[in-house]
Every structure is written in structure tokens, then in C-alpha cells.
Design a protein around this motif. Structure first.
Motif, PDB file in Angstrom:
ATOM      1  N   GLN A 140      45.155  34.901  39.078  1.00  0.00           N
ATOM      2  CA  GLN A 140      45.843  35.531  40.252  1.00  0.00           C
ATOM      3  C   GLN A 140      44.104  34.953  41.488  1.00  0.00           C
ATOM      4  N   ILE A 141      45.095  35.024  42.627  1.00  0.00           N
ATOM      5  CA  ILE A 141      44.382  34.820  44.094  1.00  0.00           C
ATOM      6  C   ILE A 141      45.496  35.460  45.105  1.00  0.00           C
ATOM      7  N   LEU A 142      44.592  36.713  45.965  1.00  0.00           N
ATOM      8  CA  LEU A 142      45.030  37.781  46.336  1.00  0.00           C
ATOM      9  C   LEU A 142      43.281  37.720  47.317  1.00  0.00           C
ATOM     10  N   ASP A 143      43.707  38.442  48.711  1.00  0.00           N
ATOM     11  CA  ASP A 143      42.527  38.847  49.632  1.00  0.00           C
ATOM     12  C   ASP A 143      42.063  39.324  48.998  1.00  0.00           C
ATOM     13  N   CYS A 144      40.697  39.961  48.243  1.00  0.00           N
ATOM     14  CA  CYS A 144      40.461  40.915  47.618  1.00  0.00           C
ATOM     15  C   CYS A 144      38.597  41.833  48.545  1.00  0.00           C
ATOM     16  N   TYR A 145      38.541  41.100  49.876  1.00  0.00           N
ATOM     17  CA  TYR A 145      37.416  41.047  50.682  1.00  0.00           C
ATOM     18  C   TYR A 145      38.110  42.758  51.374  1.00  0.00           C
ATOM     19  N   GLN A 146      36.941  43.241  50.506  1.00  0.00           N
ATOM     20  CA  GLN A 146      37.645  44.356  51.528  1.00  0.00           C
ATOM     21  C   GLN A 146      38.344  44.802  51.434  1.00  0.00           C
ATOM     22  N   ASN A 147      39.400  45.101  50.056  1.00  0.00           N
ATOM     23  CA  ASN A 147      40.786  45.003  50.060  1.00  0.00           C
ATOM     24  C   ASN A 147      41.024  45.158  48.268  1.00  0.00           C
ATOM     25  N   GLU A 148      41.074  46.780  48.153  1.00  0.00           N
ATOM     26  CA  GLU A 148      40.724  46.563  45.923  1.00  0.00           C
ATOM     27  C   GLU A 148      42.401  46.939  45.453  1.00  0.00           C
ATOM     28  N   THR A 149      42.738  46.770  44.355  1.00  0.00           N
ATOM     29  CA  THR A 149      44.223  46.658  43.632  1.00  0.00           C
ATOM     30  C   THR A 149      42.970  46.504  42.555  1.00  0.00           C
ATOM     31  N   TYR A 150      44.335  46.974  41.587  1.00  0.00           N
ATOM     32  CA  TYR A 150      44.427  47.229  40.290  1.00  0.00           C
ATOM     33  C   TYR A 150      43.486  46.308  40.054  1.00  0.00           C
ATOM     34  N   ALA A 151      42.428  46.617  38.887  1.00  0.00           N
ATOM     35  CA  ALA A 151      41.088  45.335  38.515  1.00  0.00           C
ATOM     36  C   ALA A 151      42.130  44.388  37.616  1.00  0.00           C
ATOM     37  N   ASN A 152      42.613  44.915  37.044  1.00  0.00           N
ATOM     38  CA  ASN A 152      43.202  43.390  36.602  1.00  0.00           C
ATOM     39  C   ASN A 152      44.632  42.411  36.775  1.00  0.00           C
ATOM     40  N   GLY A 153      44.476  42.807  38.679  1.00  0.00           N
ATOM     41  CA  GLY A 153      45.346  42.274  38.673  1.00  0.00           C
ATOM     42  C   GLY A 153      44.095  41.702  40.073  1.00  0.00           C
ATOM     43  N   MET A 154      43.114  41.829  40.028  1.00  0.00           N
ATOM     44  CA  MET A 154      42.880  41.272  41.712  1.00  0.00           C
ATOM     45  C   MET A 154      42.107  40.329  41.761  1.00  0.00           C
ATOM     46  N   VAL A 155      41.268  39.339  42.480  1.00  0.00           N
ATOM     47  CA  VAL A 155      41.145  38.078  42.840  1.00  0.00           C
ATOM     48  C   VAL A 155      39.937  37.544  40.985  1.00  0.00           C
ATOM     49  N   GLY A 156      40.100  36.762  40.971  1.00  0.00           N
ATOM     50  CA  GLY A 156      39.813  36.040  39.736  1.00  0.00           C
ATOM     51  C   GLY A 156      40.053  37.105  38.602  1.00  0.00           C
ATOM     52  N   SER A 157      41.537  37.531  38.052  1.00  0.00           N
ATOM     53  CA  SER A 157      41.942  38.369  36.744  1.00  0.00           C
ATOM     54  C   SER A 157      43.186  37.344  36.410  1.00  0.00           C
ATOM     55  N   ILE A 158      42.687  37.517  35.014  1.00  0.00           N
ATOM     56  CA  ILE A 158      44.027  36.844  34.292  1.00  0.00           C
ATOM     57  C   ILE A 158      45.541  38.136  34.752  1.00  0.00           C
ATOM     58  N   TYR A 159      46.319  37.822  35.396  1.00  0.00           N
ATOM     59  CA  TYR A 159      47.072  38.570  36.186  1.00  0.00           C
ATOM     60  C   TYR A 159      47.580  39.522  35.083  1.00  0.00           C
ATOM     61  N   LYS A 160      47.137  40.789  34.832  1.00  0.00           N
ATOM     62  CA  LYS A 160      47.480  42.400  34.030  1.00  0.00           C
ATOM     63  C   LYS A 160      46.353  41.939  32.764  1.00  0.00           C
ATOM     64  N   GLN A 161      45.797  41.719  33.363  1.00  0.00           N
ATOM     65  CA  GLN A 161      45.798  41.148  31.678  1.00  0.00           C
ATOM     66  C   GLN A 161      43.286  41.362  30.987  1.00  0.00           C
ATOM     67  N   SER A 162      43.715  40.316  32.169  1.00  0.00           N
ATOM     68  CA  SER A 162      41.197  41.124  32.398  1.00  0.00           C
ATOM     69  C   SER A 162      41.186  40.283  33.882  1.00  0.00           C
ATOM     70  N   ALA A 163      40.243  42.030  33.836  1.00  0.00           N
ATOM     71  CA  ALA A 163      40.051  41.425  35.265  1.00  0.00           C
ATOM     72  C   ALA A 163      38.071  40.756  35.597  1.00  0.00           C
ATOM     73  N   PRO A 164      38.575  40.461  37.157  1.00  0.00           N
ATOM     74  CA  PRO A 164      37.039  39.429  36.713  1.00  0.00           C
ATOM     75  C   PRO A 164      35.690  40.285  36.402  1.00  0.00           C
ATOM     76  N   LEU A 165      34.726  39.741  35.967  1.00  0.00           N
ATOM     77  CA  LEU A 165      33.303  39.803  35.955  1.00  0.00           C
ATOM     78  C   LEU A 165      33.170  40.849  37.291  1.00  0.00           C
ATOM     79  N   VAL A 166      32.970  40.052  38.516  1.00  0.00           N
ATOM     80  CA  VAL A 166      32.615  40.386  39.383  1.00  0.00           C
ATOM     81  C   VAL A 166      33.401  40.129  40.709  1.00  0.00           C
TER      82      VAL A 166
END
Ligand code: MG
Length: 257
Positions: A140-166
């Protein structure tokens, strides 16, 4: 006297038998350092470039700021994204992703992307894009600077599978880098995975996915699906969110097949 001789003969015979029991076998030689070293083949020499993020000499440059000649629309027509001042920017009106003309399997991929400084929107509607590996699996690519969304769909995620470590996201208007090391899956004849795909992702040099197993296609709705495939393109997503369009620069890939 005869008795004594007999005893002596028996003792000699026993000693002979014992000597046979002590048969000597070859002993392993002394271990030396060179026994665990190999010299051939020597890895080929690669020029890593001058600056951080430069394409190494064995990379395929997918976008160097000049044109999108390595890319096309998914329908095979010319890419619709605009190239200006060394960057390629999504054109939402045309509604098309771009994909590489070449197809790849396991690879090392570098790309840089930036959302506009004045970006608006929130959740998934803020600089949404994505990079698809083998045309199947979205990082996933997403502007997650001070922008929350579901963790496994945020920047650095494998979309809808794995949240990023940080979340090491930079501010809007600043360039982010992705360095992705991808291992393609291996399929059984029946179309199920023998080995699932795996991916390591660094966002701005910070590890966000550590040899993560990808469990199938990255679906917006529904569970991951297993779809047997071979080599596939790198796809950059044109997402229909209403925020200002995202841009890309300096994209290169190293073929690890
Ligand atoms: Mg996306």
C-alpha cells in the motif's frame, strides 16, 4: 615343562587376537581454514551508484524522470500519467493504472513517491496508490502522516493482510522511498501454493515488512485468493480517491530470477 609351553602358546595366540582387535583405521586429517572456503564463482561486480537510491549498474531503470517508455496502461495503450520536471504524476481523470511492459518474478524494487504539500482528505482517501508485485499483491501507498486508517491498509502494509511494523512516513510534500525485496511464489500443479510469496519492505530506509508471507491476492472486499500465475508486471495504482494526485520518481528494479 610341556604344560608351561602350552600356556605360553595360548598367551601368544591371545595376544595375536588382541592385536587384531586393535586394527588401526585412517584418522581425519587436521582441519585447516582453507577447507571451508570457496573462491569460485566470484560474485559479479556491481557499481552501486554515487548517491543513496541510485540505480545499481545491473538494475533495469523503469523511470528516470524522462518518459514512461517502460510503461503502458493495463489495456496495452499508452500510459496516461503525465511526466513533468522529472516526476510522473497520476492523472485521475483517465482512471488508469500504469504497468511495466516487462514482467518480473523475484526482484528488488526501488521507487520514490510524494503526495502534494497541500493534500487534503483522510483515512483511505488521502494520497492512495499502491505498488503491485507480479500484478497481484499490493504494497500500500497512502499518506499516513497524521492520518489514521485501518492498520493493515495503511502505508507499508501488505494491503488487508499485514500491518507495517512502524510508521516512518514523511510529511506531505517530502519524498518517500520504498525498497522492496520480493520472493515470487512457487505453485503446485493443482494451482495451490507450494511456497507462498514473501516480501521485505523498507519505507524511508526503515524496515516495515520483514520477510512477510503474502497469503494471496490483496482484495478490497473478501479474503485473499490463490491465483496461479507466472511472471507479472509491476503496477502502480491510480486510486479514485478525491485527494490531490500522487507523483513518482526514480524507479528501478533488479531481476532476482
Ligand atoms: Mg492502494
Amino acid at each position: 615343562m610341556k604344560k608351561t609351553l602350552l600356556v605360553l602358546a595360548v598367551l601368544v595366540a591371545c595376544n595375536a587376537l588382541q592385536a587384531q582387535d586393535k586394527k588401526e583405521y585412517p584418522k581425519p586429517g587436521q582441519m585447516t581454514h582453507d577447507m571451508t572456503e570457496f573462491w569460485e564463482p566470484q560474485p559479479k561486480i556491481v557499481d552501486p551508484g554515487k548517491e543513496k537510491g541510485d540505480a545499481p549498474s545491473d538494475a533495469i531503470v523503469l523511470f528516470d524522470g524522462k518518459d514512461l517508455s517502460q510503461w503502458m496502461s493495463p489495456d496495452g495503450t499508452e500510459p496516461t500519467w503525465k511526466v513533468k520536471n522529472g516526476v510522473a504524476t497520476v492523472v485521475k481523470e483517465n482512471g488508469k493504472d500504469i504497468r511495466t511492459k516487462q514482467e518480473f518474478g523475484s526482484c528488488q524494487l526501488h521507487l520514490e513517491w510524494c503526495t502534494p504539500k497541500n493534500i487534503t482528505g483522510s483515512d483511505q482517501g488521502r494520497g492512495n496508490s499502491g505498488v503491485y508485485l507480479q500484478g497481484m499483491y499490493e504494497v500500500q501507498i497512502l499518506d499516513c502522516y497524521q492520518n489514521e486508517t485501518y492498520a493493515n491498509g495503511m502505508v507499508g502494509s501488505i494491503y488487508k493482510q499485514s500491518a507495517p511494523l512502524v510508521n516512518p512516513m514523511k510529511k506531505p510534500g517530502e519524498w518517500n522511498t520504498y525498497d522492496i525485496i520480493y520472493t515470487a511464489p512457487v505453485f503446485k500443479e493443482d494451482g495451490t501454493y507450494l511456497y507462498e510469496p514473501r516480501v521485505t519492505v523498507l519505507l524511508n530506509g526503515v524496515l516495515v515488512q520483514n520477510n512477510t508471507t503474502i497469503h494471496g491476492t490483496t482484495e478490497f472486499i473478501g479474503l485473499p485468493r490463490t491465483v496461479k500465475h507466472g511472471d507479472g508486471p509491476i503496477i502502480l495504482q491510480m486510486h479514485g480517491d478525491p485527494s490531490e494526485p500522487i507523483s513518482f520518481r526514480n524507479i528501478w528494479i533488479r531481476d532476482l530470477r
